[in-house]
Design a protein around this motif. Structure first.
Motif, mmCIF file in Angstrom:
data_model
loop_
_atom_site.group_PDB
_atom_site.id
_atom_site.type_symbol
_atom_site.label_atom_id
_atom_site.label_comp_id
_atom_site.label_asym_id
_atom_site.label_seq_id
_atom_site.Cartn_x
_atom_site.Cartn_y
_atom_site.Cartn_z
ATOM 1 N N VAL A 1 20.057 -0.508 122.816
ATOM 2 C CA VAL A 1 20.939 0.113 121.828
ATOM 3 C C VAL A 1 21.424 1.455 122.355
ATOM 4 N N TRP A 2 22.743 1.614 122.399
ATOM 5 C CA TRP A 2 23.373 2.893 122.721
ATOM 6 C C TRP A 2 23.990 3.470 121.449
ATOM 7 N N PRO A 3 24.167 4.789 121.367
ATOM 8 C CA PRO A 3 24.630 5.402 120.117
ATOM 9 C C PRO A 3 26.136 5.275 119.876
ATOM 10 N N GLU A 4 26.563 5.902 118.817
ATOM 11 C CA GLU A 4 27.971 5.925 118.409
ATOM 12 C C GLU A 4 28.862 6.456 119.540
ATOM 13 N N THR A 5 29.999 5.786 119.755
ATOM 14 C CA THR A 5 30.999 6.172 120.763
ATOM 15 C C THR A 5 30.347 6.577 122.083
ATOM 16 N N ALA A 6 29.357 5.809 122.522
ATOM 17 C CA ALA A 6 28.628 6.169 123.743
ATOM 18 C C ALA A 6 29.557 6.223 124.944
ATOM 19 N N VAL A 7 30.420 5.212 125.101
ATOM 20 C CA VAL A 7 31.323 5.142 126.253
ATOM 21 C C VAL A 7 32.673 4.590 125.791
ATOM 22 N N ALA A 8 33.664 4.783 126.640
ATOM 23 C CA ALA A 8 34.985 4.210 126.365
ATOM 24 C C ALA A 8 35.127 2.828 126.991
ATOM 25 N N ALA A 9 34.290 2.533 127.977
ATOM 26 C CA ALA A 9 34.289 1.217 128.626
ATOM 27 C C ALA A 9 32.938 1.038 129.311
ATOM 28 N N PHE A 10 32.552 -0.208 129.522
ATOM 29 C CA PHE A 10 31.268 -0.482 130.153
ATOM 30 C C PHE A 10 31.422 -0.550 131.666
ATOM 31 N N PRO A 11 30.533 0.116 132.401
ATOM 32 C CA PRO A 11 30.623 0.095 133.870
ATOM 33 C C PRO A 11 30.330 -1.305 134.408
ATOM 34 N N PRO A 12 30.905 -1.664 135.536
ATOM 35 C CA PRO A 12 30.694 -3.008 136.103
ATOM 36 C C PRO A 12 29.231 -3.313 136.394
ATOM 37 N N GLU A 13 28.434 -2.298 136.730
ATOM 38 C CA GLU A 13 27.039 -2.520 137.093
ATOM 39 C C GLU A 13 26.157 -2.833 135.880
ATOM 40 N N GLY B 1 19.456 -9.570 110.276
ATOM 41 C CA GLY B 1 18.006 -9.643 110.291
ATOM 42 C C GLY B 1 17.340 -8.334 110.645
ATOM 43 N N VAL B 2 18.113 -7.392 111.198
ATOM 44 C CA VAL B 2 17.622 -6.068 111.556
ATOM 45 C C VAL B 2 18.810 -5.116 111.476
ATOM 46 N N LEU B 3 18.577 -3.871 111.089
ATOM 47 C CA LEU B 3 19.631 -2.864 111.027
ATOM 48 C C LEU B 3 19.670 -2.071 112.325
ATOM 49 N N VAL B 4 20.888 -1.780 112.797
ATOM 50 C CA VAL B 4 21.067 -0.973 114.006
ATOM 51 C C VAL B 4 22.071 0.124 113.682
ATOM 52 N N LEU B 5 21.626 1.359 113.804
ATOM 53 C CA LEU B 5 22.494 2.499 113.508
ATOM 54 C C LEU B 5 22.760 3.295 114.776
ATOM 55 N N GLY B 6 24.037 3.441 115.124
ATOM 56 C CA GLY B 6 24.446 4.328 116.198
ATOM 57 C C GLY B 6 25.008 5.597 115.591
ATOM 58 N N SER B 7 24.555 6.756 116.071
ATOM 59 C CA SER B 7 24.981 8.023 115.478
ATOM 60 C C SER B 7 25.264 9.046 116.564
ATOM 61 N N ASN B 8 26.053 10.052 116.199
ATOM 62 C CA ASN B 8 26.299 11.172 117.098
ATOM 63 C C ASN B 8 26.124 12.455 116.304
ATOM 64 N N ASP B 9 24.872 12.862 116.129
ATOM 65 C CA ASP B 9 24.555 14.034 115.326
ATOM 66 C C ASP B 9 24.631 15.324 116.126
ATOM 67 N N ALA B 10 25.171 15.257 117.339
ATOM 68 C CA ALA B 10 25.332 16.469 118.126
ATOM 69 C C ALA B 10 26.287 17.445 117.451
ATOM 70 N N TRP B 11 27.143 16.928 116.545
ATOM 71 C CA TRP B 11 28.057 17.793 115.805
ATOM 72 C C TRP B 11 27.291 18.772 114.908
#
Length: 464
Positions: free
Chosen positions: A239-251, A358-368
């Motif tokens: 699981v990565w957080p909210e707006t983690a990346v703009a695109a996924f790297p090929p690797e 079946g499970v909750l997943v929350l991505g957040s960016n609380d750095a603001w």
């Protein structure tokens, strides 16, 4: 005198809500607030409460944007919130039962509409208590009713003692019973629960202003994920957080080796979370509840000069366009994924579980929230979504709080805030539905009925 008592009561109540650990004291200031004054008293109490409860807003924005103008939204927000308190107090002057019912109705109304800001609910005083499991029956609104009900019991016990002067009078004995019930909510044992799968949650700790300037976080998240999977190869989902990346790297696909990734994805127009497997995005969900004045800019035409001034002051330049909200709720396969601000809206997680999550997943960016306690407050409120729905909650934050919460609301694993890292921990899947998921916000209807009943009761002299 009443003005000072209103202010002190409001401050005392604010100090009993998250992230404070003093929730067990919440009924005490409420005893005074339920029995006192009208509009003016309620407005002053609300002003003090919201000034303390939301003080993270100027603290975080001034530090983040390096300008005193960061505090500008604070004053109108606490004034608006205080006016709502004044209205409730004015309508219920001398009617404690009505005030308790209308208080919960007012909480519910603040969660509606495009300007919704559902902070400060009294039910969150129980977030550290095992008794929070009552939220599985009626959500946070039922917990608010419980807190107010305890305060009402103590209020009537105090009135009875004043009137009869007998320590063993029925009202006083009733107050003792209320205190025992309240203590039970804090001391009750909770059963153990087994985790059947393992997740890896990644915390990149990326500066949000740098992301707005186009700085890529791909390398950070890829490296942390590779390290985490090397240490914990038994992980089933990352699981990565909210707006983690703009695109996924090929690797990334090679690093995951067939595992699922649930990640926030920066798209520009929408705030999106996706399920990514074997190099393919199989499902996506767009955020429905947008942050007012952050992701959504109301009255854009009328307020355009004001928005332009603040955008330039905060260093954004030009103008910010509103994001496009999602068009409904649906899980990503078995994952009920939702995003940041949506965690304070009980109906979001409820709808996802109704649709089969079946499970909750929350991505957040609380750095603001910067160095303030706003991120912790946000985390503590969101914990109740696990209890309400009877689901594990996997919470990945850009700078925290990254944690795993079990269906009883217990934090089973957690990363320190404001540092990059990864967290591996167990979770499980469930297909059962709690009474709250099935029945929704029935506690608000009960509160409304109590409010109307209280308004019909002849008002009595307030305690002094």
């Amino acid at each position: 005198m009443h003005g000072w008592s209103a202010l002190l009561s409001g401050v005392a109540l604010a100090l009993c809500l998250p992230p404070s650990p003093l929730g067990f004291l919440a009924p005490l200031p409420l005893v005074w607030l339920l029995g006192q004054g009208g509009f003016r008293f309620g407005f002053l109490a609300g002003l003090a409460f919201w000034a303390v409860h939301l003080v993270w807003l100027p603290l975080s924005f001034v530090a983040l944007f390096q300008t005193p103008w960061g505090a500008a939204p604070y004053l109108p927000l606490i004034l608006a919130k205080a006016l709502l308190w004044g209205l409730v107090f004015g309508l219920s002057r001398g009617r404690p039962l009505a005030r308790a019912g209308l208080w919960v109705v007012q909480e519910y109304l603040t969660s509606l509409g495009e300007l919704a800001f559902p902070w400060g609910f009294l039910g969150y005083a129980l977030v550290e208590a095992p008794g929070r499991v009552l939220a599985s029956l009626g959500g946070v609104y039922l917990l608010s009713l419980v807190v107010l009900g305890v305060a009402l019991g103590l209020f009537y016990a105090w009135q009875g003692l004043q009137k009869e002067g007998v320590i063993l009078s029925p009202p006083v004995l009733g107050g003792v019973g209320v205190l025992l019930f309240w203590a039970g909510l804090w001391l009750m044992p909770l059963p153990a629960i087994q985790a059947s799968q393992k997740a890896l949650l990644v915390q990149g700790n990326i500066n949000p202003l740098q992301k707005l300037e186009g700085v890529s976080a791909q390398e950070t998240y890829l490296a942390l994920t590779q390290r985490g999977l090397k240490t914990h190869p038994e992980v089933a989902v990352v699981v990565w957080p909210e707006t983690a990346v703009a695109a996924f790297p090929p690797e990334l696909s090679l690093a995951l080796e067939g595992r699922e990734l649930i990640s926030g994805l920066e798209t520009g127009d929408t705030n999106r979370v996706v399920r990514y497997v074997d190099g393919v995005i199989t499902h996506f969900y767009d955020k429905n509840r947008l942050v007012p004045f952050g992701e959504y800019f109301p009255w854009n035409q009328a307020l355009r000069p004001l928005y332009r001034f603040f955008f330039q002051t905060f260093g954004f330049g030009g103008e910010l366009a509103s994001r496009t909200p999602g068009q409904g709720y649906g899980p990503l396969y078995r994952y009920g994924a939702f995003i940041c601000y949506e965690s304070v809206f009980p109906e979001v997680a409820r709808h996802l579980v109704q649709q089969g999550a079946g499970v909750l997943v929350l991505g957040s960016n609380d750095a603001w929230y910067g160095p303030s306690f706003g991120g912790l407050q946000h985390f503590q409120m969101g914990r109740l979504r696990a209890v309400e729905t009877g689901r594990w909650l996997l919470r990945a934050g850009n700078d925290g709080v990254t944690a795993i919460i079990d269906p009883y609301g217990r934090v089973t694993a957690r990363l320190p805030q404001r540092q990059p890292g990864f967290l591996a921990g167990g979770f499980g899947l469930s297909s059962t539905q709690t009474p709250y998921v099935r029945l929704g916000d029935w506690a608000v209807l009960l509160a409304g009925a109590l409010g109307l009943l209280g308004l019909r009761i002849r008002p009595k002299r307030a305690i002094v």
